[in-house]
Each structure stands twice: as C-alpha cells, then as structure tokens.
Scaffold this motif. Structure first.
Motif, PDB file in Angstrom:
ATOM      1  N   VAL A  52       0.676  -1.135   0.223  1.00 17.81           N
ATOM      2  CA  VAL A  52       0.321   0.256  -0.111  1.00 17.81           C
ATOM      3  C   VAL A  52       0.958   1.375  -0.487  1.00 17.81           C
ATOM      4  N   SER A  53       2.715   1.220   0.507  1.00 14.24           N
ATOM      5  CA  SER A  53       2.911   2.118   1.068  1.00 14.24           C
ATOM      6  C   SER A  53       3.733   2.717   0.072  1.00 14.24           C
ATOM      7  N   ASP A  57       6.958  -0.331  -2.276  1.00 14.60           N
ATOM      8  CA  ASP A  57       6.520  -1.086  -3.477  1.00 14.60           C
ATOM      9  C   ASP A  57       7.953  -0.613  -4.530  1.00 14.60           C
ATOM     10  N   VAL A  65      -2.904  -8.273   2.439  1.00 16.87           N
ATOM     11  CA  VAL A  65      -3.577  -6.736   2.659  1.00 16.87           C
ATOM     12  C   VAL A  65      -4.623  -7.270   2.986  1.00 16.87           C
ATOM     13  N   TRP A 124      -6.246   8.046   4.011  1.00 18.91           N
ATOM     14  CA  TRP A 124      -5.608   8.067   2.486  1.00 18.91           C
ATOM     15  C   TRP A 124      -6.376   9.809   2.612  1.00 18.91           C
TER      16      TRP A 124
END
Length: 159
Positions: A52-53, A57, A65, A124
C-alpha cells in the motif's frame, strides 16, 4: 485437524472477509490469495497485493493486505507461513503486513516474521481526492519476513 492450503477466487475470498473480518472491508483487487481448509471447510484466507505504501513498492516486496480466519487454531500462522512460501516461490524477496498496535503478533512470530517498525497510521482522505474507509487509521505495527537474499552482484549493472 489438518490444515491444507488451496487456491481461492477473489470473489470467494472477499465473501469470507466480508463476513468475518473484524475491521476491514474486502479488497477491490489483489495479486494472489491462498485459502486454508480443514477438510472441506474454509477456515481462513490470506490476500497478497502490491504494498500500500508507495515507498515500499519496489517490485520485490509483496504485502498481506488481508488475513482472515474463523478462529480455527493455528490458521493465522499457517496462512502467514504459506503466504511467505508462495511469495518466495514467485521470486519476491520480502513480504510485509500491518497489524493493529493492540495485537500481539504471536501468529506472525510463529511463522518466522519479525516486527519491523511501529507506524503512526493515517488516512488516505484529502480534499483533492476524498476517500471513505471503515479501516482503523490509528497506530499500527509493520511486520516483515525476508524471503531470499539477492545473490552477490545481483541487481548491479555490469559494463
């Protein structure tokens, strides 16, 4: 009781998560998933995706997840171990996941993972791109497992 791993379709994994996960909704997409069965009974799922970060990645890291079980003994550690094995076989060098700060991480330790850091959490949502989530946004723990070390010279450019 003998747990076995089997593949599972996204829809079926999401149905399981939707029914049983304490604080997360099903995912919109993932890279792969693995299910734990006790006989013919589905007792847990692990869903893996890109981290997610964006900072994590790197193409060599995959994130669990979602991990959800019905409470079957050892199902969590079984799935964390199996997720790491599958990720290693696919060539990933590292696997990560996040748990709530209040959780002990016992299943992760049992599967050979280590606590990497504490995170401040966060949402987010922002004015330019509003988002709604039911997921907790408080402090979390990041856990990781190194799956394979790069061979000497691997990843270095040669002349």
């Amino acid at each position: 009781m003998m747990l076995v791993a089997r593949p599972i379709e996204l829809r079926d994994a999401n149905d399981f998560v939707g029914q049983l996960h304490r604080h997360h909704d099903p995912v919109h997409r993932d890279k792969l998933r693995v299910a734990a069965y006790d006989g013919d009974k589905l007792v847990g799922v692990a869903q893996l995706a890109r981290p997610v970060s964006r900072m994590l990645d790197d193409g060599q890291t995959v994130e669990v997840v979602r991990l959800c079980t019905d409470g079957t003994h050892n199902a969590c550690s079984f799935l964390y171990g199996r997720a790491a094995r599958v990720a290693r076989e696919l060539g990933y060098s590292r696997i990560i996941t996040y748990i709530l700060d209040a959780e002990s991480g016992a299943s992760l330790r049992a599967a050979g993972w280590h606590k990497e850091s504490d995170t401040k959490g966060g949402a987010w949502d922002c004015p330019s791109r509003p988002r709604k989530t039911t997921a907790p946004t408080n402090h979390k723990q990041r856990w990781a497992k190194v799956l394979q070390q790069p061979a000497p010279g691997e990843g270095e450019e040669s002349d």
